[in-house]
Design a protein around this motif. Structure first.
Motif, mmCIF file in Angstrom:
data_model
loop_
_atom_site.group_PDB
_atom_site.id
_atom_site.type_symbol
_atom_site.label_atom_id
_atom_site.label_comp_id
_atom_site.label_asym_id
_atom_site.label_seq_id
_atom_site.Cartn_x
_atom_site.Cartn_y
_atom_site.Cartn_z
ATOM 1 N N PHE B 4 0.810 -1.225 0.000
ATOM 2 C CA PHE B 4 0.000 0.000 0.000
ATOM 3 C C PHE B 4 0.842 1.274 0.000
ATOM 4 C CE2 PHE B 4 0.272 1.410 4.434
ATOM 5 C CZ PHE B 4 0.709 0.270 5.085
ATOM 6 N N GLU B 6 3.607 1.618 -1.827
ATOM 7 C CA GLU B 6 3.946 1.816 -3.244
ATOM 8 C C GLU B 6 2.766 2.379 -4.019
ATOM 9 O OE1 GLU B 6 7.269 -1.270 -4.707
ATOM 10 O OE2 GLU B 6 5.504 -2.232 -3.875
ATOM 11 N N LYS B 7 1.563 1.903 -3.668
ATOM 12 C CA LYS B 7 0.369 2.417 -4.349
ATOM 13 C C LYS B 7 0.198 3.907 -4.045
ATOM 14 C CE LYS B 7 -2.052 -1.962 -4.313
ATOM 15 N NZ LYS B 7 -2.800 -2.800 -3.378
ATOM 16 N N TRP B 8 0.417 4.242 -2.773
ATOM 17 C CA TRP B 8 0.319 5.653 -2.370
ATOM 18 C C TRP B 8 1.345 6.489 -3.120
ATOM 19 C CZ3 TRP B 8 4.459 8.126 0.014
ATOM 20 C CH2 TRP B 8 4.214 9.428 0.421
#
Lengths: 128, 139
Positions: B4, B6-8
């Motif tokens: 999460f 990396e997604k952010w």
């Protein structure tokens, strides 16, 4: 299981929804610091994955022991902690149990119980 | 599965900028900690060499206090190290993210040492014939 792959090792997030404990942890700090905290923890995880370990004791310390007597650790970013353990020795894959807000250095018994519970579930999945 | 964080990070240019800032601070300060560890120099000893306090050194190394380029140079000089800067376009990042195999890194170190210690002839040239043979073997 979510994970971060680096040059030296992979960091796994043991809980099904790792963001849940992260959101709970940062809810204790001022909102204007949420993004920088997230960036810092993101970079810490990447550094660990790329280099296999964190060198500065201000960023990681031995927290307590797992039921198998191996150590588990706390990655520290200001008052946020990421508790976790190495698969084998330091430098092997790292497993993050959960995140927590800490106002003092002493380990909270509920965090200890949560680490042990997550470790037992991990062991139950045939990981040791 | 990406995590999460990396997604952010991937969700905005601002987030990537924040991450890159923290990544640089960590890379530099962790490398300094590694050098201190390797040379058995404590933070207190480094503070003495820099004529500052141990608390100040701790703040520099944990990133809570910004380090100027001048301070970075002084810290490295104090532990007999120096810095080389490599700045490149983000679109060329893939060219620099390759990690050479450990055997190649080890060979390069050995060759560097051997070349450094090899005796030179009267004209100042070094015979690197044997080094060439060893490189060919690994290649």
């Amino acid at each position: 299981m979510e994970y971060r792959r680096g040059r030296k090792l992979t960091v796994y997030f043991v809980e099904d929804d790792p963001e849940e404990s992260w959101n709970e942890a940062i809810s204790h700090i001022p909102k204007n610091k949420w993004e920088s905290q997230r960036a810092r923890m993101d970079a810490l995880i990447q550094q660990l994955a790329n280099e296999g370990r964190l060198r500065n004791p201000d960023r990681i310390n031995t927290e307590s022991k797992l039921p198998n007597q191996k150590k588990y650790y706390a990655i520290k970013s200001n008052k946020i902690r990421a508790y976790g353990w190495y698969r084998d020795e330091v430098g092997s894959d790292f497993f993050i149990s959960h995140f927590a807000f800490k106002n003092k250095d002493k380990l909270d018994s509920k965090d200890d119980r949560r680490v042990v519970r997550n470790w037992e579930a991990w062991i139950g999945d045939g990981n040791e | 599965m990406n995590d999460f964080f990396e997604k952010w990070r991937g969700s905005s240019e601002r987030n990537r900028k924040l991450f890159e800032r923290e990544r640089l601070i960590l890379s530099v300060t962790e490398r300094i900690c590694e050098l201190l560890e390797d040379s058995n120099v404590t933070k207190a000893e480094l503070a003495t060499k820099l004529e500052t306090s141990k608390a100040h050194v701790s703040q520099l190394l944990n990133g809570s206090r910004n380090m100027t380029l001048g301070t970075l140079s002084d810290v490295l000089f104090a532990i007999e190290a120096k810095v080389e800067i490599r700045i490149f376009s983000r679109k060329d990042e893939w060219k620099y993210s390759y990690s050479p195999p450990e055997a190649l890194v080890a060979l390069t170190k050995t060759l560097h040492q051997d070349l450094y210690t090899a005796p030179a002839n009267d004209s100042g040239w070094k015979n690197i014939g044997s080094l060439k043979t060893r490189v060919a073997k690994v290649a």
